[in-house]
Design a protein around this motif. Structure first.
Motif, PDB file in Angstrom:
ATOM      1  N   GLN A 197       0.845  -1.192   0.000  1.00  0.00           N
ATOM      2  CA  GLN A 197       0.000   0.000   0.000  1.00  0.00           C
ATOM      3  C   GLN A 197       0.884   1.247   0.000  1.00  0.00           C
ATOM      4  O   GLN A 197       1.996   1.227   0.523  1.00  0.00           O
ATOM      5  CB  GLN A 197      -0.911   0.027   1.237  1.00  0.00           C
ATOM      6  CG  GLN A 197      -1.849  -1.157   1.334  1.00  0.00           C
ATOM      7  CD  GLN A 197      -1.337  -2.226   2.273  1.00  0.00           C
ATOM      8  OE1 GLN A 197      -0.178  -2.233   2.642  1.00  0.00           O
ATOM      9  NE2 GLN A 197      -2.221  -3.139   2.655  1.00  0.00           N
ATOM     10  N   SER A 198       0.362   2.337  -0.539  1.00  0.00           N
ATOM     11  CA  SER A 198       1.111   3.590  -0.531  1.00  0.00           C
ATOM     12  C   SER A 198       1.107   4.183   0.874  1.00  0.00           C
ATOM     13  O   SER A 198       0.285   3.822   1.729  1.00  0.00           O
ATOM     14  CB  SER A 198       0.471   4.588  -1.504  1.00  0.00           C
ATOM     15  OG  SER A 198      -0.799   5.010  -1.018  1.00  0.00           O
ATOM     16  N   GLY A 199       2.026   5.120   1.126  1.00  0.00           N
ATOM     17  CA  GLY A 199       2.072   5.775   2.421  1.00  0.00           C
ATOM     18  C   GLY A 199       0.782   6.518   2.728  1.00  0.00           C
ATOM     19  O   GLY A 199       0.309   6.516   3.874  1.00  0.00           O
ATOM     20  N   LEU A 200       0.192   7.166   1.719  1.00  0.00           N
ATOM     21  CA  LEU A 200      -1.053   7.895   1.930  1.00  0.00           C
ATOM     22  C   LEU A 200      -2.195   6.929   2.256  1.00  0.00           C
ATOM     23  O   LEU A 200      -3.030   7.214   3.122  1.00  0.00           O
ATOM     24  CB  LEU A 200      -1.397   8.716   0.673  1.00  0.00           C
ATOM     25  CG  LEU A 200      -2.595   9.667   0.788  1.00  0.00           C
ATOM     26  CD1 LEU A 200      -2.335  10.712   1.867  1.00  0.00           C
ATOM     27  CD2 LEU A 200      -2.870  10.333  -0.560  1.00  0.00           C
ATOM     28  N   GLY A 219      -5.025   3.820   8.726  1.00  0.00           N
ATOM     29  CA  GLY A 219      -4.672   3.755  10.137  1.00  0.00           C
ATOM     30  C   GLY A 219      -5.370   4.817  10.967  1.00  0.00           C
ATOM     31  O   GLY A 219      -5.799   4.547  12.097  1.00  0.00           O
ATOM     32  N   THR A 220      -5.495   6.027  10.415  1.00  0.00           N
ATOM     33  CA  THR A 220      -6.150   7.114  11.145  1.00  0.00           C
ATOM     34  C   THR A 220      -7.626   6.813  11.361  1.00  0.00           C
ATOM     35  O   THR A 220      -8.158   6.989  12.466  1.00  0.00           O
ATOM     36  CB  THR A 220      -5.995   8.443  10.382  1.00  0.00           C
ATOM     37  OG1 THR A 220      -4.603   8.738  10.235  1.00  0.00           O
ATOM     38  CG2 THR A 220      -6.680   9.582  11.130  1.00  0.00           C
ATOM     39  N   ARG A 271       2.284  -1.674  12.283  1.00  0.00           N
ATOM     40  CA  ARG A 271       2.446  -2.431  11.038  1.00  0.00           C
ATOM     41  C   ARG A 271       2.529  -1.492   9.831  1.00  0.00           C
ATOM     42  O   ARG A 271       3.315  -1.717   8.910  1.00  0.00           O
ATOM     43  CB  ARG A 271       1.280  -3.405  10.865  1.00  0.00           C
ATOM     44  CG  ARG A 271       1.440  -4.392   9.717  1.00  0.00           C
ATOM     45  CD  ARG A 271       0.359  -5.468   9.776  1.00  0.00           C
ATOM     46  NE  ARG A 271       0.620  -6.520   8.817  1.00  0.00           N
ATOM     47  CZ  ARG A 271       0.094  -6.552   7.584  1.00  0.00           C
ATOM     48  NH1 ARG A 271      -0.724  -5.591   7.188  1.00  0.00           N
ATOM     49  NH2 ARG A 271       0.374  -7.547   6.767  1.00  0.00           N
ATOM     50  N   HIS A 272       1.712  -0.435   9.847  1.00  0.00           N
ATOM     51  CA  HIS A 272       1.701   0.491   8.715  1.00  0.00           C
ATOM     52  C   HIS A 272       2.946   1.363   8.652  1.00  0.00           C
ATOM     53  O   HIS A 272       3.444   1.668   7.560  1.00  0.00           O
ATOM     54  CB  HIS A 272       0.476   1.405   8.805  1.00  0.00           C
ATOM     55  CG  HIS A 272      -0.780   0.807   8.229  1.00  0.00           C
ATOM     56  ND1 HIS A 272      -0.791  -0.301   7.427  1.00  0.00           N
ATOM     57  CD2 HIS A 272      -2.087   1.207   8.325  1.00  0.00           C
ATOM     58  CE1 HIS A 272      -2.026  -0.589   7.051  1.00  0.00           C
ATOM     59  NE2 HIS A 272      -2.831   0.305   7.591  1.00  0.00           N
ATOM     60  N   HIS A 273       3.442   1.801   9.795  1.00  0.00           N
ATOM     61  CA  HIS A 273       4.451   2.853   9.806  1.00  0.00           C
ATOM     62  C   HIS A 273       5.818   2.432  10.353  1.00  0.00           C
ATOM     63  O   HIS A 273       6.775   3.206  10.214  1.00  0.00           O
ATOM     64  CB  HIS A 273       3.943   4.049  10.610  1.00  0.00           C
ATOM     65  CG  HIS A 273       2.624   4.559  10.134  1.00  0.00           C
ATOM     66  ND1 HIS A 273       2.428   5.097   8.875  1.00  0.00           N
ATOM     67  CD2 HIS A 273       1.399   4.597  10.745  1.00  0.00           C
ATOM     68  CE1 HIS A 273       1.157   5.452   8.734  1.00  0.00           C
ATOM     69  NE2 HIS A 273       0.522   5.161   9.847  1.00  0.00           N
TER      70      HIS A 273
END
Length: 265
Positions: free
Chosen positions: A23-26, A32-33, A258-260
């Motif tokens: 997935q892209s950072g955006l 996540g938010t 996990r995302h960041h």
């Protein structure tokens, strides 16, 4: 009307396997938010159901209903975003089908035109769709938790109970699937506890979300008028609600990690 050859070319990803593309950072930021907002509002909303709070502050139940509604809305956004990303092989994926069969053919044991082959390709999308259904039921139930709909409160409770069941089943399915993925041999689909070590943060995300579903399933069942008859009953319900919201928040924290904080190829 267009044919597959008339459509825009498939976007290239750094990972050739379309089911495993990063997935892209955006994408991760929004997902996540939204998930964290859902978890935090569920914890806060759950606290409004303690008798000491709603007896002292008459608006507490209204605030609780609105917090659940807001949280459910953001959970639904996160789940729909995730389902849309992983729908490939399930539905609405016409422009990806060629790439799916070209790059991911080694992941499938059966041809696409067979029933088992269709299920193999659709399994991930169906799993995430169940999560979205659970969040949609939560949203419907949360709206009816708002005191202006007090005559429909029982319907709201049943929406929440069924939604919790959907969420638990969906998360348990995700946990099971992760234990059947052997990264050394993708054709080995046997259930192995050692496979959990491949992605421990994902286990935290799915495991705590499933536990949250269990707490809300039990808590909302006890919230029904036939069980919720005393102040002690109400305290028990509120504690279960807070435990459920806390579990969702812990799931969200694992998701943030996990995302960041993990590598995304």
């Amino acid at each position: 009307m267009t044919t597959e050859s008339d459509e825009a070319p498939l976007v290239e990803f750094s990972n050739d396997k379309i089911l495993e593309r990063p997935q892209s950072g955006l994408w991760r930021l929004f997902h996540g938010t939204h998930y964290m907002i859902g978890g935090i509002t569920f914890v806060t909303g759950s606290c409004m159901y303690f008798p000491d709070i709603y007896n002292k502050y008459p608006s507490a139940l209204s605030i609780g209903g609105w917090l659940f509604t807001i949280g459910s809305f953001f959970f639904l956004l996160a789940d729909l975003q995730e389902w849309w990303y992983y729908r490939v092989g399930c539905c609405c994926d016409r422009k990806y089908r060629t790439a799916l069969e070209t790059h991911d053919h080694t992941l499938f044991l059966h041809p696409r035109n067979s029933l088992r082959g269709r299920y193999e390709r659709a399994e991930v999308g169906i799993n995430f769709f169940l999560s979205a259904c659970g969040s949609a039921l939560y949203l419907a139930g949360s709206i009816l938790f708002i005191p202006i709909f007090d005559k429909e409160l029982v319907y709201g409770e049943w929406f929440f109970i069924v939604g919790s069941a959907f969420i638990y089943i969906s998360q348990a399915w995700k946990v099971y699937r992760s234990a059947t993925i052997n990264i050394q041999d993708r054709h080995d689909r046997r259930f192995r506890l050692s496979n959990f070590l491949n992605d421990i943060p994902a286990l935290g995300v799915d495991g705590f979300a499933g536990i949250g579903g269990i707490f809300y399933f039990i808590g909302t069942t006890l919230f029904l008028p036939s069980f919720n008859k005393s102040e002690l009953d109400a305290v028990t319900v509120a504690i279960l609600f807070v435990c459920g919201g806390t579990s969702f928040t812990l799931s969200g924290l694992f998701l943030q990690y996990r995302h960041h904080c993990t590598h995304h190829a």
